[in-house]
Design an enzyme around this catalytic site. Structure first.
Site, PDB file in Angstrom:
ATOM      1  CG  LEU A 102      54.405  51.297 -88.681  1.00 24.13           C
ATOM      2  CD1 LEU A 102      54.417  52.742 -89.103  1.00 24.13           C
ATOM      3  CD2 LEU A 102      55.716  51.170 -88.088  1.00 24.13           C
ATOM      4  CG  ASP A 103      54.790  50.304 -81.719  1.00 29.09           C
ATOM      5  OD1 ASP A 103      54.665  51.480 -81.275  1.00 29.09           O
ATOM      6  OD2 ASP A 103      55.954  49.812 -82.027  1.00 29.09           O
ATOM      7  CG  MET A 104      49.126  54.453 -80.311  1.00 26.07           C
ATOM      8  SD  MET A 104      48.225  54.370 -78.854  1.00 26.07           S
ATOM      9  CE  MET A 104      49.081  54.308 -77.525  1.00 26.07           C
ATOM     10  CG  ASP A 105      54.089  54.433 -77.945  1.00 25.83           C
ATOM     11  OD1 ASP A 105      53.117  55.501 -77.752  1.00 25.83           O
ATOM     12  OD2 ASP A 105      54.155  53.557 -77.142  1.00 25.83           O
ATOM     13  CB  SER A 106      56.333  52.880 -84.409  1.00 29.36           C
ATOM     14  OG  SER A 106      57.246  52.271 -83.186  1.00 29.36           O
TER      15      SER A 106
END
Length: 239
Positions: A102-106
């Site tokens: 999961l990317d950092m902003d998700s």
């Protein structure tokens, strides 16, 4: 009948299955004192040595569902000093690895395990576990955007299958969508929304297959039940 030797070595955590196959081909593996060959199998109780040393004692397999917070990177360490999931999910004497990313902003549902076979099974493209996200977006033409999301799109040169997008709420400058995708490629939901004319302002993964995040608090984790593990391993998540 036993299991293939490379699978046993990989399950021990000593090395990956591919590395085990290379070790066997190089003559570095013996079973009960005899040099092993690719395709050989071993039974419980057989003595397997790699470079003359026994396999590590097999640790208990653990399967975790973590609610990853926003701003946390999906790694076990980070060269930039950012918070990572390895700091949030800790068990004494156990090293857990993320299953996918999961990317950092998700934020939201992230599986973690020390079972390489489980991770490979869940992430393999042929398995295609559906992933569902609550997606807050800004932009006009919400209905047209949902229609666009329901058609195949080319993302980074790869044609992804149509998403299933449902409008949950409408706001003056956008809305809340529930989006289900099949492939789970890098930042796929954000890129699909961008192609449909929408900007994602918040993204929360709430399900993988029929495994739901539920009311698990942000930053918290729990162990999966044997039934949940079996469901993810054997593709019974589809309803």
């Amino acid at each position: 009948m036993g299991e293939r030797i490379q699978k046993i070595i990989s399950a021990s955590g000593l090395m990956s299955r591919r590395a085990a196959e290379e070790a066997i081909a190089a003559g570095r593996v013996t079973v009960n004192g005899r040099s092993a060959s690719l395709g050989d199998r071993a039974e419980a109780g057989d003595k397997i040595l790699v470079d003359g040393k026994p396999l590590p004692r097999q640790e208990q397999k653990l399967y975790i569902m973590h609610n990853k917070p926003r701003g946390v990177v999906t790694t076990l360490c980070d060269e930039k000093g950012r918070r990572n999931v390895g700091e949030l999910v800790k068990l004494p004497g156990v090293r857990l690895y993320p299953v996918g990313r999961l990317d950092m902003d998700s934020e939201g549902l992230l599986l973690m395990t020390n079972d390489g076979d489980f991770a490979n099974r869940v992430m393999h493209p042929s398995h295609e576990v559906d992933k569902t996200y609550l997606t807050w977006v800004r932009g006009e033409g919400l209905d047209a955007a949902v229609e666009a999301l329901g058609r195949p799109m080319v993302i980074d040169g790869y044609t992804v299958r149509p998403a299933v997008a449902v409008i949950k709420e409408r706001f003056p400058d956008g809305g809340l969508l529930e989006i289900t995708i099949h492939e789970g490629r890098n930042r796929q939901v954000r890129k699909m929304c961008a192609q449909a004319g929408l900007k994602v302002t918040r993204l929360v993964r709430i399900a993988e297959g029929s495994l739901r995040l539920g009311n698990l608090g942000s930053g918290c984790w729990r162990r999966l039940s044997p039934e949940e593990v079996h469901m993810l391993m054997h593709g019974q998540e589809r309803e």
